[in-house]
Scaffold this active site. Structure first.
Site, short mmCIF file in Angstrom:
data_model
loop_
_atom_site.label_atom_id
_atom_site.label_comp_id
_atom_site.label_asym_id
_atom_site.label_seq_id
_atom_site.Cartn_x
_atom_site.Cartn_y
_atom_site.Cartn_z
N PRO A 187 -13.66 0.09 43.74
CA PRO A 187 -13.50 -1.45 43.59
C PRO A 187 -12.46 -1.52 42.20
O PRO A 187 -12.93 -1.53 41.34
CB PRO A 187 -14.90 -1.93 43.40
CG PRO A 187 -15.53 -0.77 42.73
CD PRO A 187 -15.21 0.35 43.57
N ASP A 213 -11.63 1.14 37.91
CA ASP A 213 -12.73 1.30 38.80
C ASP A 213 -13.86 0.52 38.32
O ASP A 213 -14.57 1.23 37.25
CB ASP A 213 -12.83 2.72 39.17
CG ASP A 213 -13.85 2.85 40.41
OD1 ASP A 213 -14.76 2.20 40.51
OD2 ASP A 213 -13.94 4.21 40.85
N HIS A 214 -14.35 -0.43 38.82
CA HIS A 214 -15.47 -1.15 38.44
C HIS A 214 -16.78 -0.36 38.94
O HIS A 214 -17.82 -0.89 38.38
CB HIS A 214 -15.43 -2.55 39.02
CG HIS A 214 -16.02 -3.64 37.96
ND1 HIS A 214 -16.93 -3.26 37.07
CD2 HIS A 214 -15.77 -4.85 38.17
CE1 HIS A 214 -16.95 -4.62 36.33
NE2 HIS A 214 -16.23 -5.40 37.01
N ARG A 215 -16.77 0.62 39.30
CA ARG A 215 -18.02 1.47 39.68
C ARG A 215 -18.35 2.17 38.23
O ARG A 215 -19.41 2.55 37.76
CB ARG A 215 -17.88 2.55 40.77
CG ARG A 215 -17.81 1.75 42.15
CD ARG A 215 -17.49 2.86 42.84
NE ARG A 215 -16.49 3.99 42.80
CZ ARG A 215 -15.87 4.72 43.63
NH1 ARG A 215 -16.93 5.16 44.55
NH2 ARG A 215 -14.84 5.18 43.06
N VAL A 268 -16.19 1.55 35.15
CA VAL A 268 -16.14 0.77 34.04
C VAL A 268 -16.33 -0.67 34.18
O VAL A 268 -15.85 -1.29 35.15
CB VAL A 268 -14.50 0.93 33.58
CG1 VAL A 268 -14.20 0.42 32.20
CG2 VAL A 268 -13.80 2.31 33.46
#
Length: 453
Positions: free
Chosen positions: A247, A423-425, A427
């Site tokens: 994401p 990567d929002h998973r 960070v």
């Protein structure tokens, strides 16, 4: 009896390669470690050395064909594989003599075998004496030769003409045989200008395709179909996998980099540093390495199989480079341990290697964070896609003079926009913002790097 040489594993999980050009032909005697062909993987152009001494029996694929790893590539007739029976003194047939094993080279990652002889000189050698000049047909058949010579050409022997991969690719596009060009330029390396000059003399329409007549319409349509292969194919697959797996979040920050530009100007005027190319990208690379030390989440990867986030205690810094073969992202290993001068030299070497097409597959794998310099194209900001396996990529925009409030007054300052995708998973937004601000603070006031070192 012939022996097949199969396409070896070229490393980094690559499963296939495209044959750029053959440098040998059926019937030609080949020495150990002599270059057989140039193949293009999804990451780099690689020269394949011969693992045998012998005669080429057959080529199992042609230039432009894609060959899977492990598939037959070329067949050899090897000396000493079979020994005929010899009559004995008593008139009876003696047992066949033991055949000497054929000399074989190391395969991947190659390197000459300890017992190998000297490799044929890369330099083309012209025939001497008063013999009538002629072309070595074995070499000519092994390379593209859509454009034929208009006059006599001297015999060319040896491995192949000296040139860089981009020059060879350019010659292939124009249908120019480099063997014929080498006969004219002598022992020096062939340049792009040499290829263009040869094509201009032999076939101006080939040298200037834009001046040729427009192709006839087919069913009312005009189109060009370009095969998707090599670097472009690999990049497309990687970008799709990344875009639909991680994401992505992108945030932007515009910063006054006037002091950084002044620092760079002063460093360039220092005679002691005249041998080093120090530009904005070098300072940005140093700022990124320092900022990653404070925000380790950006220097990590998501391991779905293990159910873990893997944080790296080193920085292998990827630098996106646009080449004739497409976009590649070679890495500067352990960039966080380098000084500003060390980074400058590493970046120069990386760029020169990428432009010449000599980047190895190992240099294109394993990066932990990347930088893409879109500013060289006059672009201010963008939303870069993460390289697979990385959690962050920073796009660097163009430096522009703009009105800016500086110390309470309006002034013209040098301004740049930074675009960070992550990567929002791995960070969260706060960590991404802290990283971007750390990089911006260093570029705004380079002296702040001392506080982060």
């Amino acid at each position: 009896m012939s022996t097949d040489f199969r396409l070896p594993d070229l490393g980094e999980g690559l499963t296939e390669a495209e044959i750029v050009q053959w440098l040998v032909a059926p019937g030609e005697t080949v020495a150990l470690n002599q270059t057989l062909a140039e193949v293009e993987t999804a990451k780099a152009i690689v020269e394949l050395p011969s693992p045998y001494e012998g005669v080429v029996a057959a080529l199992h694929a042609g230039a432009g064909d894609t060959v899977a790893v492990g598939a037959p590539l070329i067949a050899f007739d090897l000396e000493g594989e079979e020994t005929p029976e010899t009559p004995s003194d008593e008139g009876t047939a003696a047992a066949p003599a033991a055949a000497e094993p054929a000399t074989q080279a190391n395969l991947v990652g190659y390197g000459a075998a300890p017992t190998s002889g000297s490799r044929p000189a890369r330099r083309a050698r012209r025939s001497g004496g008063t013999e009538t000049p002629s072309v070595d047909t074995a070499v000519l058949e092994a390379a593209p030769h859509d454009v034929l010579p208009t006059g006599p050409v001297e015999t060319v022997q040896g491995e192949r003409p000296r040139s860089t991969p981009p020059v060879r690719a350019h010659a292939k596009r124009l249908g120019v045989d480099l063997v014929l060009v080498a006969a004219e330029v002598g022992d020096r390396p062939i340049t792009r200008a040499d290829v263009d000059a040869y094509a201009e003399r032999v076939s101006p329409a080939v040298a200037h395709p834009e001046k040729a007549a427009a192709p006839a319409a087919v069913d009312g349509e005009r189109e060009t179909r370009i095969p998707i292969r090599g670097v472009r194919k690999h990049t497309a697959e990687a970008m799709v996998a990344s875009a639909f797996t991680a994401p992505h979040v992108t945030c932007f920050h515009t910063v006054d980099v006037t002091e950084t530009m002044e620092l760079i100007a002063s460093l360039r005027e220092d005679r002691a540093l005249s041998g080093h190319r120090i530009g904005p990208l070098v300072v940005i690379a140093k700022a990124v390495c320092l900022a990653l030390g404070r925000t380790p989440g950006l220097n990590a990867r998501w391991d779905a199989e293990a159910g873990e986030i893997v944080q790296h205690h080193y920085v292998d810094l990827g630098i996106a480079a646009a080449t004739e073969r497409g976009l590649i992202v070679p890495n500067i290993r352990d960039a966080d341990r380098m000084s500003l001068i060390g980074l400058a030299d590493a970046l120069t070497a990386l760029t020169e290697t990428a432009r010449s097409g000599r980047t190895s597959p190992s240099d294109l794998a394993g990066g932990t964070f990347s930088i893409t310099n879109i500013g060289v194209f006059g672009i201010d900001a963008g939303t870069p896609i993460l390289p697979p396996g990385q959690s962050g990529i920073l796009a660097v925009g163009a430096v522009r003079p703009q009105p800016w409030v500086h110390r309470g007054e309006l002034a013209v300052r040098q301004v740049m926009t930074l675009s960070l995708s992550f990567d929002h998973r791995v960070v969260d937004g706060a960590e991404g913002a802290r990283f971007l601000k750390d990089v911006a603070d260093i570029l705004q006031q380079p002296g702040r790097a001392i506080l982060m070192a």
